[in-house]
Scaffold this active site. Structure first.
Site, PDB file in Angstrom:
ATOM      1  N   GLU A 249       0.884  -1.183   0.000  1.00 23.52           N
ATOM      2  CA  GLU A 249       0.000   0.000   0.000  1.00 23.52           C
ATOM      3  C   GLU A 249       0.907   1.214   0.000  1.00 23.52           C
ATOM      4  O   GLU A 249       1.469   1.574   1.036  1.00 23.52           O
ATOM      5  CB  GLU A 249      -0.863   0.020   1.272  1.00 23.52           C
ATOM      6  CG  GLU A 249      -1.893  -1.066   1.349  1.00 23.52           C
ATOM      7  CD  GLU A 249      -3.008  -0.887   0.352  1.00 23.52           C
ATOM      8  OE1 GLU A 249      -3.096   0.192  -0.268  1.00 23.52           O
ATOM      9  OE2 GLU A 249      -3.783  -1.835   0.182  1.00 23.52           O
ATOM     10  N   CYS A 283      -2.519   8.915   2.601  1.00 23.29           N
ATOM     11  CA  CYS A 283      -2.118   8.460   1.255  1.00 23.29           C
ATOM     12  C   CYS A 283      -3.203   8.732   0.219  1.00 23.29           C
ATOM     13  O   CYS A 283      -2.907   8.968  -0.943  1.00 23.29           O
ATOM     14  CB  CYS A 283      -1.722   6.991   1.274  1.00 23.29           C
ATOM     15  SG  CYS A 283      -2.974   5.907   1.956  1.00 23.29           S
TER      16      CYS A 283
HETATM   17  P1  NAD Z   1      10.165   6.964   4.636  1.00 27.40           P
HETATM   18  O1  NAD Z   1       9.908   6.772   3.199  1.00 27.40           O
HETATM   19  O2  NAD Z   1      11.555   6.734   5.131  1.00 27.40           O
HETATM   20  O3  NAD Z   1       9.240   5.986   5.514  1.00 27.40           O
HETATM   21  C1  NAD Z   1       7.912   5.692   5.233  1.00 27.40           C
HETATM   22  C2  NAD Z   1       7.529   4.506   6.130  1.00 27.40           C
HETATM   23  O4  NAD Z   1       8.278   3.377   5.746  1.00 27.40           O
HETATM   24  C3  NAD Z   1       7.858   4.713   7.599  1.00 27.40           C
HETATM   25  O5  NAD Z   1       6.832   4.140   8.361  1.00 27.40           O
HETATM   26  C4  NAD Z   1       9.159   3.967   7.807  1.00 27.40           C
HETATM   27  O6  NAD Z   1       9.282   3.447   9.111  1.00 27.40           O
HETATM   28  C5  NAD Z   1       9.034   2.835   6.841  1.00 27.40           C
HETATM   29  N1  NAD Z   1      10.294   2.372   6.307  1.00 27.40           N
HETATM   30  C6  NAD Z   1      11.288   3.123   5.756  1.00 27.40           C
HETATM   31  N2  NAD Z   1      12.289   2.335   5.333  1.00 27.40           N
HETATM   32  C7  NAD Z   1      11.923   1.056   5.613  1.00 27.40           C
HETATM   33  C8  NAD Z   1      12.521  -0.208   5.393  1.00 27.40           C
HETATM   34  N3  NAD Z   1      13.695  -0.337   4.769  1.00 27.40           N
HETATM   35  N4  NAD Z   1      11.864  -1.315   5.822  1.00 27.40           N
HETATM   36  C9  NAD Z   1      10.660  -1.220   6.434  1.00 27.40           C
HETATM   37  N5  NAD Z   1      10.034  -0.057   6.649  1.00 27.40           N
HETATM   38  C10 NAD Z   1      10.652   1.070   6.240  1.00 27.40           C
HETATM   39  O7  NAD Z   1       9.802   8.424   5.014  1.00 27.40           O
HETATM   40  P2  NAD Z   1       8.897   9.166   6.091  1.00 27.40           P
HETATM   41  O8  NAD Z   1       9.544  10.483   6.306  1.00 27.40           O
HETATM   42  O9  NAD Z   1       8.595   8.358   7.300  1.00 27.40           O
HETATM   43  O10 NAD Z   1       7.577   9.374   5.274  1.00 27.40           O
HETATM   44  C11 NAD Z   1       7.680  10.142   4.095  1.00 27.40           C
HETATM   45  C12 NAD Z   1       6.915   9.605   2.983  1.00 27.40           C
HETATM   46  O11 NAD Z   1       6.402   8.305   3.199  1.00 27.40           O
HETATM   47  C13 NAD Z   1       5.705  10.475   2.750  1.00 27.40           C
HETATM   48  O12 NAD Z   1       6.043  11.514   1.894  1.00 27.40           O
HETATM   49  C14 NAD Z   1       4.733   9.555   2.128  1.00 27.40           C
HETATM   50  O13 NAD Z   1       4.954   9.561   0.744  1.00 27.40           O
HETATM   51  C15 NAD Z   1       5.115   8.195   2.621  1.00 27.40           C
HETATM   52  N6  NAD Z   1       4.162   7.657   3.610  1.00 27.40           N
HETATM   53  C16 NAD Z   1       3.084   7.032   3.110  1.00 27.40           C
HETATM   54  C17 NAD Z   1       2.150   6.533   3.982  1.00 27.40           C
HETATM   55  C18 NAD Z   1       0.925   5.842   3.463  1.00 27.40           C
HETATM   56  O14 NAD Z   1      -0.067   5.820   4.145  1.00 27.40           O
HETATM   57  N7  NAD Z   1       0.977   5.237   2.277  1.00 27.40           N
HETATM   58  C19 NAD Z   1       2.315   6.701   5.350  1.00 27.40           C
HETATM   59  C20 NAD Z   1       3.452   7.355   5.819  1.00 27.40           C
HETATM   60  C21 NAD Z   1       4.392   7.827   4.928  1.00 27.40           C
END
Ligand code: NAD
Length: 475
Positions: A249, A283
């Site tokens: 997702e 999202c």
């Molecule tokens: P990010 O991309 O680093 O992380 C997004 C999520 O993924 C976080 O919960 C993080 O813990 C998890 N994550 C990151 N690297 C991972 C890995 N290697 N293995 C497992 N989990 C991992 O950045 P962020 O600053 O936390 O969020 C920024 C972006 O993430 C937002 O701009 C948005 O696009 C996206 N996001 C999407 C949703 C959603 O509901 N689809 C929710 C939160 C963030």
């Protein structure tokens, strides 16, 4: 009242093996309010072993009895709703009433899957010989590793957790380190409801280390991730390498198309509420507002009036209708996206700045006419930014709606049933809602296509992700 959060492994709440913790920050005050345990590889190995043992036990329990445990968990969530909602607001920032809605809808999701688990029917396939029974059976896929983000600390977990348990799988949840206490209360409700030890496990730590370890682990048979598209692609690749099933997702950049023949007031009311819910960190939030050119200015004016009425503040305060952003990364992202949009020729109609210098507050913002090549028209904004551009014809609107690699949600407003039907048929996305707000119910599919992911989390489709088919031919 904020508590430190522990791991839950093999039926025990406990600190991480090394005793390490991560601080948890209240985004409204920037104060450290508590800590969360940081799992080591030793903890993860134990969690995988526990999930394997939990699966062996849970899969033998009948769907009828599994459903009873799940229903008790839903009751506990409702009984504890005000405490849990408060924890969520303190650690994530959203207004208390939004947190309450999230807890209540989690109880609804649990109940839906508790019932759906009782309907995981197989088939009897007509045989070619007498006395042969050909059975297509639905079995739980096995222990699941689920990775969930901070924007909906409970809701992002509950759709995975409930579907997995209803299907007969055990689970290890890697919940958000930035909003761990409310997530852990969801797990607690299942533990207190009688889920056997090892069925439901909870870990926190360094996300990349945990996913790397668990996805490769032989005990884990299924991965489910919610988060950004770049991370989702990495995890899907890893899942492929280890031949693990995966549900993804991921991000979106939802078009909200408003035709001149629509009820503009209704469109403004619904879309402004959807846009600024959870400070836009959703999202499926509407992000690219495509407004037919002859109603563009009236739409923007009415929308701006709605924005003027939003009260930004600490989510615990009475009357706050939008909280802070959940972390400082989003604050910097908003500033950078807006600066780039303005550079590209956009005009900020309202908002556009950080509020104060304590807490991650940002003004609800409306920006019009950024160039198509600006970052904000191409990257998921994930914050309180409404981006508005005019369009001429139906075909122009569809071309812009489908321009990006994302394909999660879409919104549209028109009084023409013909246009509505054509929209439903032509927008490339996993979910489209026309003339009302109709996304995200427990009984309806939820998921994206293209770079927004694969698989569905809601409805009957949601449980499919946790089932595999076995063919038995018996004489
Ligand atoms: P990010 O991309 O680093 O992380 C997004 C999520 O993924 C976080 O919960 C993080 O813990 C998890 N994550 C990151 N690297 C991972 C890995 N290697 N293995 C497992 N989990 C991992 O950045 P962020 O600053 O936390 O969020 C920024 C972006 O993430 C937002 O701009 C948005 O696009 C996206 N996001 C999407 C949703 C959603 O509901 N689809 C929710 C939160 C963030």
């Amino acid at each position: 009242m904020y508590q430190n959060t522990l791991l839950h492994i093999g039926g025990h709440w406990r600190l991480a093996a090394g005793g390490d913790t991560i601080p948890v920050v209240n985004p409204a005050t920037e104060e450290v309010v508590g800590t969360v345990a940081h799992a080591t590889t030793e903890d993860l190995a134990e969690a995988a072993a526990a999930a394997k043992g939990g699966f062996a036990e849970w899969r033998k329990i009948s769907p009828y009895d599994r459903s009873k445990v799940m229903r008790r968990a839903a009751v506990l969530m409702r009984e504890r709703e005000s405490t849990i909602a408060r924890l969520m607001t303190i650690e994530q920032g959203k207004p208390l009433n939004e947190a309450l809605i999230e807890v209540r809808s989690a109880a609804d999701v649990i109940e839906w899957f508790a019932e759906e688990g009782r309907r995981t029917y197989g088939r009897v396939i007509p045989a070619r010989g007498e006395g042969i029974y050909q059975l297509s059976l639905r079995e739980p896929v096995g222990p699941v590793a689920a990775f969930t983000p901070w924007n909906f600390p409970i809701n992002q977990i509950v759709r995975k957790l409930s579907a997995a348990l209803a299907a007969g799988c055990s689970i290890i949840v890697k919940a958000p380190e930035e909003a761990p206490a409310s997530a852990s209360e969801l797990i607690r409700s299942f533990v207190d409801a009688g889920a056997p030890a090892g069925t439901v496990n909870l870990v926190f730590g360094t996300p990349a280390e945990i996913s790397q370890y668990l996805i490769a682990h032989p005990a884990i048979r299924k991965i489910s991730f919610t988060g950004s598209t770049p991370v989702g692609k990495q995890l899907a690749a890893l899942a492929g390498l280890h031949m693990k099933r995966a549900t993804m997702e991921l991000g979106g950049h939802a078009p909200a198309i408003v035709f001149a023949d629509s009820d503009i007031d209704a469109a403004v009311n619904i879309l402004s509420a959807a846009k600024f819910r959870n400070a836009g960190q959703v999202c499926v939030a509407p992000t690219r507002f495509l407004i037919q050119e002859n109603v563009f200015e009236p739409f923007v004016d009415k929308f701006v009036k709605k924005v003027q009425a939003i009260k930004v503040g600490n989510g615990l305060e009475e009357g706050a209708s939008m909280g802070p952003l959940a972390n400082d990364r989003r604050l910097h992202a908003m500033e950078a996206l807006l600066a780039d949009a303005v550079q590209s020729g956009a005009e900020v109609r309202i908002g556009g700045r950080r509020i104060g210098n304590k807490g991650f507050f940002f003004e609800p913002t409306v920006v019009v006419n950024p160039s198509l090549s600006s970052r904000v028209m191409n990257e998921e904004p994930f914050g309180p930014l409404a981006i508005m551009v005019p369009f001429k014809s139906f075909d122009d609107a569809i071309e812009e709606a489908n321009r990006l690699p994302y394909g999660l949600a879409a919104y549209a407003y028109t009084s023409s049933t013909r246009t509505a039907a054509a929209l439903g048929a032509n927008i490339e996305c996993g979910m489209v809602t026309i003339n009302h707000m109709g996304l995200g119910l427990p009984e309806t599919p939820f998921g994206g296509i293209k770079d927004s992911g694969m698989g569905s989390e809601g409805g009957s489709e949601g449980i499919e992700a946790y089932l595999q088919t076995k063919f038995v031919s018996q004489m």
